[in-house]
Design a protein around this motif. Structure first.
Motif, mmCIF file in Angstrom:
data_model
loop_
_atom_site.group_PDB
_atom_site.id
_atom_site.type_symbol
_atom_site.label_atom_id
_atom_site.label_comp_id
_atom_site.label_asym_id
_atom_site.label_seq_id
_atom_site.Cartn_x
_atom_site.Cartn_y
_atom_site.Cartn_z
ATOM 1 N N ILE A 152 0.838 -1.206 0.000
ATOM 2 C CA ILE A 152 0.000 0.000 0.000
ATOM 3 C C ILE A 152 0.875 1.259 0.000
ATOM 4 C CG2 ILE A 152 -1.693 1.318 1.328
ATOM 5 C CD1 ILE A 152 -2.740 -1.496 2.279
ATOM 6 N N ILE A 153 1.807 1.324 0.951
ATOM 7 C CA ILE A 153 2.623 2.537 1.042
ATOM 8 C C ILE A 153 3.605 2.621 -0.129
ATOM 9 C CG2 ILE A 153 4.203 3.860 2.502
ATOM 10 C CD1 ILE A 153 2.963 2.463 4.904
ATOM 11 N N GLY A 154 4.286 1.498 -0.417
ATOM 12 C CA GLY A 154 5.314 1.507 -1.458
ATOM 13 C C GLY A 154 4.743 1.816 -2.829
ATOM 14 N N VAL A 155 3.628 1.150 -3.194
ATOM 15 C CA VAL A 155 3.042 1.385 -4.515
ATOM 16 C C VAL A 155 2.543 2.823 -4.631
ATOM 17 C CG1 VAL A 155 1.157 0.724 -6.071
ATOM 18 C CG2 VAL A 155 2.501 -1.028 -4.934
ATOM 19 N N SER A 156 1.913 3.341 -3.552
ATOM 20 C CA SER A 156 1.450 4.733 -3.595
ATOM 21 C C SER A 156 2.623 5.679 -3.825
ATOM 22 C CB SER A 156 0.759 5.122 -2.290
ATOM 23 O OG SER A 156 -0.140 4.137 -1.918
ATOM 24 N N LEU A 157 3.705 5.461 -3.086
ATOM 25 C CA LEU A 157 4.873 6.330 -3.239
ATOM 26 C C LEU A 157 5.453 6.233 -4.645
ATOM 27 C CD1 LEU A 157 6.786 5.863 0.147
ATOM 28 C CD2 LEU A 157 5.598 7.901 -0.658
ATOM 29 N N GLY A 158 5.520 5.005 -5.167
ATOM 30 C CA GLY A 158 6.060 4.798 -6.509
ATOM 31 C C GLY A 158 5.214 5.500 -7.559
ATOM 32 N N LEU A 159 3.875 5.367 -7.438
ATOM 33 C CA LEU A 159 2.971 6.016 -8.392
ATOM 34 C C LEU A 159 3.094 7.538 -8.298
ATOM 35 C CD1 LEU A 159 -0.257 3.839 -8.005
ATOM 36 C CD2 LEU A 159 1.282 3.916 -9.975
ATOM 37 N N LEU A 160 3.205 8.017 -7.052
ATOM 38 C CA LEU A 160 3.334 9.456 -6.826
ATOM 39 C C LEU A 160 4.628 9.976 -7.462
ATOM 40 C CD1 LEU A 160 2.018 11.824 -5.194
ATOM 41 C CD2 LEU A 160 3.695 11.335 -3.419
ATOM 42 N N ALA A 161 5.721 9.240 -7.247
ATOM 43 C CA ALA A 161 7.016 9.657 -7.791
ATOM 44 C C ALA A 161 6.936 9.741 -9.310
ATOM 45 C CB ALA A 161 8.105 8.688 -7.366
ATOM 46 N N ALA A 162 6.306 8.729 -9.934
ATOM 47 C CA ALA A 162 6.239 8.698 -11.395
ATOM 48 C C ALA A 162 5.325 9.798 -11.929
ATOM 49 C CB ALA A 162 5.755 7.334 -11.866
ATOM 50 N N ALA A 163 4.258 10.121 -11.184
ATOM 51 C CA ALA A 163 3.305 11.127 -11.659
ATOM 52 C C ALA A 163 3.872 12.535 -11.487
ATOM 53 C CB ALA A 163 1.983 10.985 -10.918
ATOM 54 N N LYS A 164 4.517 12.782 -10.362
ATOM 55 C CA LYS A 164 4.984 14.144 -10.057
ATOM 56 C C LYS A 164 6.329 14.480 -10.697
ATOM 57 C CE LYS A 164 1.968 15.903 -7.029
ATOM 58 N NZ LYS A 164 1.275 17.164 -7.289
ATOM 59 N N ARG A 165 7.209 13.443 -10.802
ATOM 60 C CA ARG A 165 8.592 13.662 -11.233
ATOM 61 C C ARG A 165 9.243 14.748 -10.393
ATOM 62 N NH1 ARG A 165 9.400 10.486 -15.881
ATOM 63 N NH2 ARG A 165 11.564 10.810 -15.356
ATOM 64 N N GLY A 166 10.297 15.355 -10.929
ATOM 65 C CA GLY A 166 10.942 16.472 -10.238
ATOM 66 C C GLY A 166 11.457 16.111 -8.855
ATOM 67 N N TRP A 167 11.362 17.064 -7.940
ATOM 68 C CA TRP A 167 11.969 16.835 -6.629
ATOM 69 C C TRP A 167 11.207 15.809 -5.800
ATOM 70 C CZ3 TRP A 167 9.339 17.710 -2.167
ATOM 71 C CH2 TRP A 167 8.224 18.558 -2.234
ATOM 72 N N THR A 168 9.886 15.643 -6.046
ATOM 73 C CA THR A 168 9.119 14.625 -5.311
ATOM 74 C C THR A 168 9.714 13.248 -5.599
ATOM 75 O OG1 THR A 168 7.186 15.948 -5.854
ATOM 76 C CG2 THR A 168 6.788 13.816 -4.812
ATOM 77 N N GLU A 169 9.958 13.012 -6.900
ATOM 78 C CA GLU A 169 10.523 11.724 -7.294
ATOM 79 C C GLU A 169 11.907 11.541 -6.673
ATOM 80 O OE1 GLU A 169 11.524 11.341 -11.437
ATOM 81 O OE2 GLU A 169 11.081 9.202 -11.391
#
Lengths: 283, 316
Positions: free
Chosen positions: A95-112
């Motif tokens: 749950i946490i890992g996949v959410s973070l991974g999806l977020l990183a890919a969607a936001k890119r930049g410094w979030t990623e």
């Protein structure tokens, strides 16, 4: 999805030997856990001193331990423990890992960058090491070992999800969806997640096996599940002190762990062939 | 190349600082007073207060973190609460066992992996390959501490070839020590070796399909020469990376396996420290193990870029 035709999906299931054998072994594991919830051949908890160290018989299929507890019943009840720990630990990571991974890919930049650096750094703490720290604070126990294994799973899922999600974001159909005015959140759930799901499922199966191994190791060290709850790792710990007296006790719990892990690994391999034939390694 | 190394070096330092901060914070929220643990339940409040002051536990957390880190940089780890000796003394003794054990295990697993992997690749899809890959799948599934128990059962109890545990100490002679570490090393190497064998096999098979291998064969190079000159060199790159990743698994594996054989390495030390609530030992050993894992990943990253220059272009 790569292939949604149900007949070819079933065909691939039938043709994959790993999937079939692994599926049967994992099914057997789940069945043992389910049956042990309401029936075991003997008692996994009752201490019956006169019945200690009994050899295998019709009543006690694999004999009894130093407290007269039935070994088959302990192994069966131990299945519940291993599965429960693995399910919760993998879910935390998933749950946490996949959410973070999806977020990183969607936001890119410094979030990623931030998410990836954090997960890089948590690789410095393998499951056993984080478990040692967590037990140093919270004391030994089943819940703490779940927490430790779960924490270790988060970066594994995050990296994998981000890597595969990035590849999907670069595809034409995502570009089309963006051109159609869909937001990043909607694209993530409608296009990205369904396309990375198969690789996540395969990874989850493998991490499930690793979680069972890690739980057994922690319980063996006395940091995981505490007595009187039967756990495979704990049984091996107790068996070691009796290794001269009753060597067989050191054999069965390990066999149970190895069978469970072997089945899950096979299932993971098989699922890779079945869910996404492009992913399967050339043989 | 130098930009790449500089960038990796910065990441390495940041990771090390981050790891030490996490460990410090985690130990900070530890319930229970170390001073009370040392003195026992009969201690008066004044005694506890005096010892707290002596240990420096009354000072603010950032100051204590700085004391810890600056001490570490000078090779100072503080004094063990339980044994009243410098932590470094305990750690040094344990390192002399854990490091040789880890090195022995990694050498054994590489030997195992090359023999099995190359044989399986050479006999691709024949009975030998299928059987070996089946065995390696089994090897991956076996918990190392159970394998350790089985080895004790067979070689120590049945055959009496090896001691069932313990470590004589290096001043008792090199050979007896290696013998004492052999069973633990085998139980660690089997699992890692099984993983590496599968990687070796698939990567050798992949390289065999490359055009340059066909060219080498067609210009008259023998099968053996092609293997040594062209295939192995290229096939070992993925093997190297996975070896690096597995080294960290192996290090944490020693924590468990040392306890099976009652070998006084880092793993036994940290477990004893947990049971004694000797937090200063726990935090230093955990940081040391984490540092080893981080350093290994760093070295693998650099080596990887050296063997395969295409990769670092990506990263810069």
């Amino acid at each position: 999805m790569s292939n949604s035709d149900p007949t070819s999906f079933l065909n691939r299931c039938r043709r994959s030997r790993s999937f079939l054998i692994g599926g049967v072994m994992t099914g057997f594991l789940l069945l043992c856990a389910a049956i042990s919830l309401f029936w075991t051949p003997g008692s996994a908890y009752d201490i019956v001193i006169p019945d200690r160290f009994l050899p295998p018989s019709a009543e006690h299929w694999l004999g009894t331990d130093q407290f007269g507890r039935d070994i088959v019943s302990m192994l069966m009840t131990g299945t519940q423990n291993s599965i429960a720990v693995a399910v919760v630990a993998v879910s935390i990571g998933l749950i946490i890992g996949v959410s973070l991974g999806l977020l990183a890919a969607a936001k890119r930049g410094w979030t990623e960058e931030f998410i990836m650096r954090i997960s890089d750094f948590s690789f410095a703490f393998p499951a056993i090491l984080s478990a040692i720290m967590i037990t140093a604070i919270l004391g030994p126990g089943g819940v703490n070992s779940i927490l430790a294994i779960g924490l270790y799973n988060i970066p594994v899922f995050a990296r994998l999800t981000r890597g595969s999600a990035n590849a999907i974001w670069a595809r034409e159909f995502v570009l089309a969806a963006r051109a159609a005015g869909k937001g990043k959140f909607r694209i993530t759930f409608e296009h990205i997640l369904p396309n990375v799901l198969s690789i996540i499922i395969v990874q989850a199966t493998i991490l499930f096996a690793i979680a069972i191994l890690a739980e057994a190791a922690l319980s063996y060290l006395g940091l995981g599940t505490q007595p009187p709850h039967p756990s495979w790792g704990r049984m091996l710990n107790e068996a070691q002190s009796l290794i001269f007296l009753d060597p067989w006790q050191a054999v069965f719990p390990g066999l149970a762990i190895a069978t469970a892990v072997f089945g899950l690994n096979l299932l993971g391999d098989g699922l890779r062939d079945v869910l996404d034939p492009r992913l399967s390694r050339k043989r | 190349m130098s930009i790449f190394i500089a960038k990796r070096l910065l990441t390495l330092i940041a990771t090390l600082i981050g790891a030490s901060m996490v460990i410090f914070l985690v130990m900070e929220i530890l319930p229970g007073d170390p001073a009370l643990v040392i003195l026992g339940v009969e201690a008066t409040d004044e005694m506890v207060a005096a010892l707290t002051k002596e240990l420096g536990l009354d000072r603010p957390a950032p100051e204590r973190y700085w004391t810890w880190i600056s001490g570490l940089l000078q090779g100072e780890m503080g004094t063990s609460y339980a044994y009243k000796v410098p932590v470094w003394e305990l750690v040094e003794g344990a390192l002399w066992i854990t490091i040789p054990l880890a090195i022995m295990s990694i050498i054994l697993s590489i030997i195992l992996a090359l023999i099995i992997g190359l044989y399986a690749a050479a006999h691709h899809n024949k009975a030998g390959d299928v059987a070996l890959m089946g065995f390696s799948q089994l090897g991956i599934s076996v918990p190392n501490f159970w394998l350790a128990l089985l080895l004790i059962l067979l070689f120590s109890i049945q055959l009496r070839w090896f001691p069932a545990g313990g470590f004589p100490g290096w001043n008792e002679g090199f050979f007896v020590c290696i013998v004492a570490l052999l069973l633990p090393a085998i139980s660690l190497a089997t699992v890692v070796g099984a993983i590496l064998a599968r990687i070796t096999r698939s990567s050798v098979l992949e390289v065999y399909r490359e055009d340059y291998v066909r060219t080498a064969r067609s210009k008259g190079l023998s099968q053996r020469a092609t293997l040594w000159l062209h295939v192995l060199r290229n096939a070992l790159i993925p093997v190297l990376t996975v070896t690096g990743i597995q080294f960290s698994a192996l290090l944490t594996g020693t924590v468990v396996v040392e306890n099976v054989f009652h070998i006084p390495g880092l793993g036994s030390l940290v477990l004893k420290a947990i049971n004694n609530r000797d937090t200063i030992v726990v935090e230093n050993v955990v940081l040391l193990l984490a540092t080893m894992v981080i350093m290994t990943n760093f070295v693998v990253d650099i080596l990887y870029a050296v063997v395969d220059p295409r990769l670092k272009a990506h990263d810069i």
